[in-house]
Design an enzyme around this catalytic site. Structure first.
Site, mmCIF file in Angstrom:
data_model
loop_
_atom_site.group_PDB
_atom_site.id
_atom_site.type_symbol
_atom_site.label_atom_id
_atom_site.label_comp_id
_atom_site.label_asym_id
_atom_site.label_seq_id
_atom_site.Cartn_x
_atom_site.Cartn_y
_atom_site.Cartn_z
ATOM 1 N N TYR A 40 -56.406 22.923 14.676
ATOM 2 C CA TYR A 40 -54.891 22.641 15.002
ATOM 3 C C TYR A 40 -54.492 22.008 14.436
ATOM 4 O O TYR A 40 -53.812 21.765 13.038
ATOM 5 C CB TYR A 40 -55.239 21.819 17.211
ATOM 6 C CG TYR A 40 -54.506 22.081 17.625
ATOM 7 C CD1 TYR A 40 -53.887 23.234 18.307
ATOM 8 C CD2 TYR A 40 -54.064 20.953 18.386
ATOM 9 C CE1 TYR A 40 -52.202 23.472 19.076
ATOM 10 C CE2 TYR A 40 -52.810 21.304 19.430
ATOM 11 C CZ TYR A 40 -52.412 22.489 19.712
ATOM 12 O OH TYR A 40 -51.386 22.590 20.910
ATOM 13 N N LYS A 95 -62.274 48.756 29.664
ATOM 14 C CA LYS A 95 -61.263 49.239 28.284
ATOM 15 C C LYS A 95 -61.703 48.253 27.174
ATOM 16 O O LYS A 95 -61.810 48.645 26.364
ATOM 17 C CB LYS A 95 -60.657 49.592 28.442
ATOM 18 C CG LYS A 95 -59.235 50.963 27.750
ATOM 19 C CD LYS A 95 -59.879 51.902 27.409
ATOM 20 C CE LYS A 95 -59.777 52.850 27.017
ATOM 21 N NZ LYS A 95 -58.514 53.632 27.332
#
Length: 764
Positions: A40, A95
């Site tokens: 970060y 899925k």
């Protein structure tokens, strides 16, 4: 399984131990302040600036290139209809799970709360920069056609509505092969399509792309045959309307060569089948119940070539054969679309793969001697490990040839190797295990069936068809627990202490005494021992009243091993019984031995353990690549501990030159292929992926497998007993329900193999 119980188990599965089926896992180190400063602020600014200079750098510095959005508005979810975006989320998560396990693609489900086509399209367009591809799912027709068409036009990443194209691609491959078997040409055959939804329309378009002629196609919706003289036809239906003056399915089926069902159950009758042309091709794909029952269809027409959407019949048209691998190929060349050439390439690759020699691993999973191209095998099986190395390259090449690939592949050999390393290739051992067991179930004794978790496992293996359980233990306790679990099935319960089994008790005791009377046993002591469940259960297997047994859940390993050794004993020619654990790791399955029995085996014993472990790996469909482990590498130490491993390797090289085995070698050199090849290019393991580790002593093997299990959260299957006369296996104390189920599957497969060897020996 009752619907009530299935409902409860499904809800628990999705809710526990934490809600949902997917999570985000970091791919970079994050343990130090330096790591966080790179992940970060301030370090993250550098890739941001590089992407700002050139948007294509987003593929270099972020996960975009392996991230697919699974997007739905919940308007056509499975067979449940328009149930809304929130209710569709479990399906979209599922899925995403399939994307990961079959092709190592990170899927992120997104549910959009709108049925407005323009709003839906605008939403997807706004979030598209996040993703490398878009998988549209469970969107009702005709809106699905417009949504996909516009998104394909307006986005520069792959977009596919799998409900349409997945079924189309798989069924087209099956159709090409079925036509070849029937000796018919696609431009000549008469085709009946039952259904006019998204999948039916896409299937028909793809069949036409391969040469089917519009005048030979009849499509039906819920009202009957779609005719050109009908009023108010949508554009999608008008494209497939017929000039023929017929109205019903019965009329359409007369002299038809092909029937493709994407509609509802039981609408095709035997009379309709009999009216079709010779060698009829019938794809009855309604789920869960097809347009005509498979058994009825094959009994009606001996010349039929049939496929369904079900896994319990030959020729399953399963979308998982397509979408993970199509997106894999598209992502890997950074395709801007999934176009017709790419879909057609997938069809051809699937069709061609079916005609090749099927790997033994696939035959093993499905319990077949050998799958060969024919009426019962016109499409590959979902567990065929070749799919990931065949379909993505075909799709990627088609993307390159059609000009939509931004990052063409240059080294195809290296690309195929990378594909084989994906988790979708060989991290399926548990699924392989269960399917193999189901192919020929056996009677397995659960020696501690009056323990709740053991009985839960017995219930699962019964309901899933993995084994035929025999419940051994206190009958009144088992019956009470069965009631609590709603385990209503009639399965055998055997209570060794019950008068009901007195005759068997005496018979077993007499047999045991006869075999052990010169080892200090008396008939009296034998009768006492037969009151103990592990002696009694083992005798059931020895006497042929069961095919296998599992035990060890509630008792320490040594106390269970003793009766097994006394009753069952070693197989002919075996000097040492040993155990193997299969560890399910990120790099694929690892076979570890000996994990439970031999404290300090000598060189000859290590060699024997290695041979038996190689047989285990082969039994489960894996080619063993074995490293004999030590603290030393290839003669670097002359300590006796290293010398015995070196000697074991020499024994194997001399007596079993067919085995891929080497050592002595340290674990890191064994598992790191590049490191191994650079330092020890002379080794038989150089350039190979080691999948079998043979340890020099019990403590190192046992410590290693338990470390892997606890620290890496690797699933473990085992300990698998090798070298016994019968299929008897002892699980770890306090094993989980899933571990017991897996061990049961192992016991079934072990019994299957013994049955095969016995038949082969007798010449039957």
């Amino acid at each position: 399984m009752s619907k009530k119980k299935q409902r409860r188990e499904a809800l628990i599965y999705h809710a526990k131990p934490q809600p949902g089926k997917i999570k985000i896992v970091p791919t970079k180190p994050y343990s130090t302040q330096r790591d966080l400063a790179l992940a970060y602020s301030p370090g993250v600014a550098e890739p941001c600036l590089e992407i700002a200079k050139n948007k294509e750098n987003v593929y270099k510095y972020t996960s975009k290139g392996n991230l697919v959005a699974v997007i739905s508005n919940g308007t056509a979810v499975l067979g449940l209809g328009n149930i809304g975006p929130e209710a569709s989320k479990p399906v979209m998560e599922g899925k995403s799970l399939l994307f990961k396990i079959f092709a190592d693609i990170d899927g992120m489900d997104i549910e959009v709360d709108t049925e407005d086509v323009d709003k839906f399209i605008e939403t997807v367009k706004m979030i598209a920069p996040t993703f490398g591809g878009i998988n549209l799912e469970d969107i009702k027709a005709p809106e699905a056609f417009e949504i996909e068409r516009r998104l394909k036009e307006e986005l520069d990443i792959p977009v596919m509505h799998d409900d349409q194209h997945g079924t189309a691609i798989i069924s087209a491959a099956a159709l090409l092969n079925a036509l070849e078997l029937a000796k018919k040409k696609i431009d000549k055959v008469r085709i009946v399509i039952s259904g006019a939804g998204a999948a039916a329309v896409s299937c028909t378009k793809l069949y036409k792309a391969f040469g089917a002629r519009a005048e030979n196609i009849v499509m039906l919706d819920s009202k009957g045959v779609i005719r050109k003289d009908a009023e108010n036809l949508s554009a999608s239906k008008l494209e497939f309307a017929t000039d023929r003056k017929i109205d019903t399915l019965e009329e359409a089926m007369v002299d038809a060569d092909v029937f493709v069902g994407l509609s509802i159950a039981d609408i095709v009758t035997p009379e309709m089948l009999n009216s079709m042309a010779s060698n009829p091709i019938v794809f009855a794909m309604a789920n869960p119940n097809p347009e005509i029952n498979y058994d009825v269809a094959v009994a009606t027409r001996k010349d039929i070539i049939m496929a369904t959407g079900r896994s319990d019949h030959p020729n399953q048209v399963n979308n998982v054969l397509g979408f993970p691998f199509i997106f894999r190929g598209a992502l890997d060349v950074r395709a801007t679309a999934i176009n017709e050439p790419m879909k057609m390439a997938a069809v051809k690759a699937l069709a061609e793969l079916t005609k090749e020699t099927v790997p033994e691993q696939v035959n093993i999973v499905y319990g077949e001697t050998r799958f060969t191209f024919g009426r019962d095998y016109i499409i590959p099986k979902p567990f065929d490990q070749r799919l990931i190395s065949r379909i993505p390259p075909a799709v990627a090449k088609a993307a390159m040839d059609s000009g939509v690939a931004k990052a063409p592949i240059e080294d195809w050999g290296r690309y195929e190797e990378e594909l084989l390393q994906r988790s979708g290739n060989d991290n399926k051992v548990v699924r392989l295990l269960h399917n193999r067991a189901k192919s020929n179930t056996k009677r397995i004794v659960f020696a501690e069936a009056d323990q709740l978790d053991v009985l839960k496992a017995a219930q699962i293996v019964h309901e899933e068809g993995i084994a035929e359980p025999i419940l051994l233990g206190r009958k009144e306790v088992i019956l009470e627990l069965k009631k609590e679990l709603e385990f209503d099935a009639e399965v055998p319960i055997v209570d060794p202490l019950s008068d009901e089994f007195e005759e068997r008790h005496i018979r077993y005791a007499t047999k045991f005494w006869e075999s052990r009377k010169r080892s200090g046993a008396t008939l009296y002591s034998a009768k006492i021992k037969m009151k103990e469940r592990n002696y009694f259960g083992a005798m059931m297997v020895l006497e042929g009243d069961a095919d296998g047994m599992i035990s060890g859940y509630s008792r320490a390993y040594p106390t269970v091993v003793k009766p097994i050794f006394e009753v069952i004993g070693r197989a002919t020619g075996v000097k040492k019984v040993a155990t193997v654990n299969i560890m399910i790791t990120d790099r694929g399955p690892l076979f570890l031995a000996d994990t439970s029995i031999n404290i300090d085996p000598n060189a000859e014993e290590i060699a024997e353990i290695a041979k038996m472990t190689a047989n285990v790996a082969s039994t489960f469909g894996f080619d063993p690549v074995m490293a004999l482990l030590s603290y030393a590498n290839f003669g670097s130490s002359n300590h006796p501990h290293a010398i015995k491993v070196r000697k074991a390797v020499s024994i194997l090289h001399e007596n079993n030159p067919e085995l891929v085995v080497d050592g002595e070698i340290q674990t890191d050199f064994a598992l790191n292929k590049a490191l191994h090849e650079s330092k020890f290019p002379f080794s038989k393991l150089a350039g190979r992926k080691v999948n079998t580790l043979i340890f020099p002593n019990l403590e190192s093997a046992n410590i290693t497998y338990k470390l892997l299990k606890e620290l890496n959260k690797s699933d473990s299957i085992g300990p698998i007993m090798v070298g016994l006369r019968k299929s008897v296996h002892i699980m770890q104390l306090g094993a989980s329900v899933d571990e017991i189920v897996n061990m049961t599957a192992v016991a079934v497969i072990d019994a299957q193999e013994r049955e095969k060897r016995k038949k082969a020996k007798s010449g039957k």
